[in-house]
Design a protein around this motif. Structure first.
Motif, PDB file in Angstrom:
ATOM      1  N   GLU A 149       1.542   4.140  -3.405  1.00  0.00           N
ATOM      2  CA  GLU A 149       0.471   5.556  -2.852  1.00  0.00           C
ATOM      3  C   GLU A 149       1.838   6.496  -2.808  1.00  0.00           C
ATOM      4  OE1 GLU A 149      -1.640   6.862  -0.924  1.00  0.00           O
ATOM      5  OE2 GLU A 149      -3.015   5.516   0.748  1.00  0.00           O
ATOM      6  N   PRO A 194      -4.722  12.711  -9.646  1.00  0.00           N
ATOM      7  CA  PRO A 194      -4.525  14.172  -9.098  1.00  0.00           C
ATOM      8  C   PRO A 194      -4.136  14.982  -9.527  1.00  0.00           C
ATOM      9  CG  PRO A 194      -3.634  12.315  -6.727  1.00  0.00           C
ATOM     10  CD  PRO A 194      -3.934  11.666  -8.379  1.00  0.00           C
ATOM     11  N   TRP A 234      -7.683  -0.513  -4.118  1.00  0.00           N
ATOM     12  CA  TRP A 234      -8.734  -0.608  -3.392  1.00  0.00           C
ATOM     13  C   TRP A 234      -8.754   0.638  -1.901  1.00  0.00           C
ATOM     14  CZ3 TRP A 234     -13.912  -0.285  -4.955  1.00  0.00           C
ATOM     15  CH2 TRP A 234     -14.536   0.267  -4.222  1.00  0.00           C
ATOM     16  N   LYS A 235      -8.156   0.229  -1.275  1.00  0.00           N
ATOM     17  CA  LYS A 235      -7.815   1.628  -0.867  1.00  0.00           C
ATOM     18  C   LYS A 235      -6.881   2.615  -0.495  1.00  0.00           C
ATOM     19  CE  LYS A 235      -7.502  -2.635   3.427  1.00  0.00           C
ATOM     20  NZ  LYS A 235      -6.424  -3.083   4.412  1.00  0.00           N
ATOM     21  N   VAL A 236      -6.128   2.199  -2.394  1.00  0.00           N
ATOM     22  CA  VAL A 236      -5.031   3.190  -2.135  1.00  0.00           C
ATOM     23  C   VAL A 236      -6.324   4.276  -3.455  1.00  0.00           C
ATOM     24  CG1 VAL A 236      -3.528   4.059  -3.907  1.00  0.00           C
ATOM     25  CG2 VAL A 236      -3.053   2.219  -2.054  1.00  0.00           C
ATOM     26  N   GLY A 237      -7.425   3.509  -3.396  1.00  0.00           N
ATOM     27  CA  GLY A 237      -8.938   4.091  -3.879  1.00  0.00           C
ATOM     28  C   GLY A 237      -9.000   3.570  -5.590  1.00  0.00           C
ATOM     29  N   PHE A 238      -9.047   2.411  -5.775  1.00  0.00           N
ATOM     30  CA  PHE A 238      -8.619   1.897  -7.397  1.00  0.00           C
ATOM     31  C   PHE A 238      -9.761   1.714  -7.374  1.00  0.00           C
ATOM     32  CE2 PHE A 238      -4.591   2.647  -7.504  1.00  0.00           C
ATOM     33  CZ  PHE A 238      -3.250   1.782  -9.255  1.00  0.00           C
ATOM     34  N   THR A 239     -11.138   1.653  -8.775  1.00  0.00           N
ATOM     35  CA  THR A 239     -11.956   0.801  -7.961  1.00  0.00           C
ATOM     36  C   THR A 239     -12.214  -0.117  -9.498  1.00  0.00           C
ATOM     37  OG1 THR A 239     -12.815   2.894 -10.062  1.00  0.00           O
ATOM     38  CG2 THR A 239     -13.473   2.780  -7.187  1.00  0.00           C
ATOM     39  N   ARG A 265       1.035  -1.462   0.291  1.00  0.00           N
ATOM     40  CA  ARG A 265       0.276  -0.072   0.047  1.00  0.00           C
ATOM     41  C   ARG A 265       0.635   1.448   0.547  1.00  0.00           C
ATOM     42  NH1 ARG A 265      -4.149   1.065   4.574  1.00  0.00           N
ATOM     43  NH2 ARG A 265      -4.866   3.916   3.739  1.00  0.00           N
ATOM     44  N   ARG A 315      -8.042   4.101 -11.197  1.00  0.00           N
ATOM     45  CA  ARG A 315      -7.329   5.621 -10.369  1.00  0.00           C
ATOM     46  C   ARG A 315      -7.006   6.170 -10.830  1.00  0.00           C
ATOM     47  NH1 ARG A 315      -5.230   7.145  -4.678  1.00  0.00           N
ATOM     48  NH2 ARG A 315      -5.555   9.631  -5.726  1.00  0.00           N
ATOM     49  N   ARG A 316      -8.128   7.471 -11.255  1.00  0.00           N
ATOM     50  CA  ARG A 316      -7.315   8.564 -11.780  1.00  0.00           C
ATOM     51  C   ARG A 316      -6.068   9.245 -11.111  1.00  0.00           C
ATOM     52  NH1 ARG A 316      -8.720  12.423 -15.512  1.00  0.00           N
ATOM     53  NH2 ARG A 316      -9.137  14.446 -14.821  1.00  0.00           N
TER      54      ARG A 316
END
Length: 181
Positions: A130, A181, A160-165, A126, A178-179
């Motif tokens: 990140e 930023p 998932w925890k790092v914002g991926f779907t 993770r 994941r987009r």
């Protein structure tokens, strides 16, 4: 393997020390380990090949065969000389704990990470992911994609925890995006 044995030797020593109970790496779930990513060098080739060919790494790879040294050396030289693919060595407290790769194509980049098997379960994956997201942003990448074997629950949870779907789930492969930023 060719190259300087420095990081590889340190990683093997640390892995054995942890496996034998002589050392630990502590981290709290709420406080991710501090990870640094640095561009891979020729001296890191042996570390990358050893980690890639570790049975636990191959278990979760799309290709489960050992990578022959000659094929690795050709791929590694192309990677270091190329202008697109980015390969990073992940370190914690100056010790190698894994690697991460970005394969950019236009606004997208495919993501790949590996953690030294004896160090898994310590939130390093993770933390590496990140930092890799920040590296991707610095390179101008707008979207990240990770392809994960559906049975690799730990890796799916990390993404998932790092914002991926989940973008797609097909033929035993989960594609997560994941987009940046």
């Amino acid at each position: 393997c060719g190259g300087h044995p420095g990081r590889l030797a340190v990683a093997r020593l640390l892995t054995n020390a942890i496996a034998w109970g002589f050392a630990t790496i502590e981290d709290d779930v709420d406080d991710l380990p501090v990870i640094a990513l640095s561009p891979a060098t020729a001296e890191d080739s042996g570390f990358v090949l050893t980690l890639r060919n570790a049975p636990e790494t191959r278990r979760w790879s799309f290709s489960t065969d050992d990578v022959p040294e000659a094929a690795h050396q050709a791929w590694y030289a192309e990677t270091l000389m190329g202008t697109r693919r980015r390969l990073f060595i992940a370190t914690q407290h100056g010790l190698p704990v894994g690697y991460a790769r970005l394969d950019p194509q236009d606004e997208w980049a495919e993501v790949s990470i590996a953690v030294v098997p004896a160090l898994r379960g310590r939130h390093l994956g993770r933390a590496i992911l990140e930092v890799l997201v920040r590296e991707a942003a610095a390179l101008g990448v707008r979207w990240l994609r990770g392809r994960i074997l559906e049975d690799n629950h730990a890796s799916r949870a990390v993404f998932w925890k790092v914002g991926f779907t989940v973008e797609q789930w097909s033929d035993g492969v989960v594609t997560m995006i994941r987009r940046v930023p």
